[in-house]
Design a protein around this motif. Sequence first.
Motif, PDB file in Angstrom:
ATOM      1  N   LYS A  33       0.799  -1.214   0.000  1.00 44.77           N
ATOM      2  CA  LYS A  33       0.000   0.000   0.000  1.00 44.77           C
ATOM      3  C   LYS A  33       0.838   1.274   0.000  1.00 44.77           C
ATOM      4  CE  LYS A  33      -4.190  -1.795   2.194  1.00 44.77           C
ATOM      5  NZ  LYS A  33      -5.139  -1.632   3.328  1.00 44.77           N
ATOM      6  N   GLU A  35       3.073   4.366  -0.897  1.00 44.97           N
ATOM      7  CA  GLU A  35       3.240   5.158  -2.101  1.00 44.97           C
ATOM      8  C   GLU A  35       4.302   6.225  -1.846  1.00 44.97           C
ATOM      9  OE1 GLU A  35      -0.515   6.735  -3.306  1.00 44.97           O
ATOM     10  OE2 GLU A  35      -1.344   4.768  -3.838  1.00 44.97           O
ATOM     11  N   GLU A  86       0.555  13.983  -2.757  1.00 44.33           N
ATOM     12  CA  GLU A  86      -0.047  13.400  -1.556  1.00 44.33           C
ATOM     13  C   GLU A  86      -0.943  14.446  -0.906  1.00 44.33           C
ATOM     14  OE1 GLU A  86      -0.619  10.481   1.573  1.00 44.33           O
ATOM     15  OE2 GLU A  86      -0.108  10.454  -0.551  1.00 44.33           O
ATOM     16  N   ASP A 166      -1.598  10.144   3.800  1.00 38.17           N
ATOM     17  CA  ASP A 166      -2.198   8.810   3.894  1.00 38.17           C
ATOM     18  C   ASP A 166      -1.171   7.761   3.481  1.00 38.17           C
ATOM     19  OD1 ASP A 166      -3.959   6.724   4.149  1.00 38.17           O
ATOM     20  OD2 ASP A 166      -5.092   7.167   2.330  1.00 38.17           O
ATOM     21  N   LYS A 167      -1.257   7.282   2.261  1.00 41.19           N
ATOM     22  CA  LYS A 167      -0.407   6.173   1.841  1.00 41.19           C
ATOM     23  C   LYS A 167       1.058   6.561   1.661  1.00 41.19           C
ATOM     24  CE  LYS A 167      -4.170   3.619  -0.359  1.00 41.19           C
ATOM     25  NZ  LYS A 167      -4.681   3.015  -1.627  1.00 41.19           N
ATOM     26  N   ARG A 222       4.478   0.968  10.743  1.00 43.16           N
ATOM     27  CA  ARG A 222       4.438   2.249  10.033  1.00 43.16           C
ATOM     28  C   ARG A 222       5.361   3.274  10.709  1.00 43.16           C
ATOM     29  NH1 ARG A 222      -1.030   4.646   7.961  1.00 43.16           N
ATOM     30  NH2 ARG A 222       0.396   5.352   6.329  1.00 43.16           N
TER      31      ARG A 222
END
Length: 317
Positions: A33, A35, A86, A166-167, A222
């Motif tokens: 996921k 990016e 982003e 986010d990603k 993360r």
Amino acid sequence: MRSRRWGTPMPKLPGPLSYGAMILGAVREGESKAEKRPIIFCGQAESIEPLRSRLVEGAPEGTRAVELYAMRRLQPDDRKDLSRAEVVVYGGTVVSGLDDATRADLRVVARSGRPKLVLLEALELPNPAVTHASRVRGIDPDDVLGFERGDFPHERAMRELAKRTDKSATWLAAQLPAFRPYVVDALIEDAARRNAKYAALIFIPGTDLPVLTATQMRLVLRIGAAYGQEISPDRALELLSVLGAAFGLRALAGSVVGAVPVAGWALQAAIAYSGTKALGRAAVEYFEHGAVADVSRLRAFAEGVKAEVEQRLAARR
């Protein structure tokens, strides 16, 4: 073992190997996921430079995490390039009202389809132009941050920017050390809120364990990515030991429901929230110092929460 409320068999909790598999699964999911979208700045340079310069402090030379684009009035076709972002950060200057040129710029930003942060510099606040900007189609009130000339809100702007990632969040954090604390705080808060929601919605004590654990594992991974750390099987086992320090909080959350059928749901959610935030802080300590330096603090935090909940339970009996 049966649930005191429902009389149904308690689910069998996953063992260490199952948790290890969940960690590696979370790693693969995170890799699929992730990016690498940049933060793209556009509009008037003087309004965005304070945030841009703060972002790139300590960043490697030539990083692609931040881009300057169209330091001019925007054209309709610019939305295509802005769609790579982003987050799109737009800067403008307003006087007593929202001028037509700035309104047209905001329409282009809105049509990019990306999260956005609009920085509007005014001589003084409140200013009707800030309110009018939030009424442009595709621009929400939370997207607009007004500030007075000479008083740029660095901290708030960094927090608002982090909330919109986010990603690409972890890649941006790894590339931009000055931005990392804000991204990590946003990741921890999001995971804590998710676990609080899960804990409140799941009615059978104990069944929330895999769900809460998976969220916490993804959070730790993360955070590791935000520090530019690659996760190997050996590191995954180290992370598992960090995660184990928070299990006591979830076990307590499961017992609360049976003891206090009504208020127990709120307490269970509060424990899941607090435990996840504590775990996030431990993970930050881990990656900041290269060792599980905060486990003792996390355990002390867990004991404090446990004592507080037990006091609340005693008061309701």
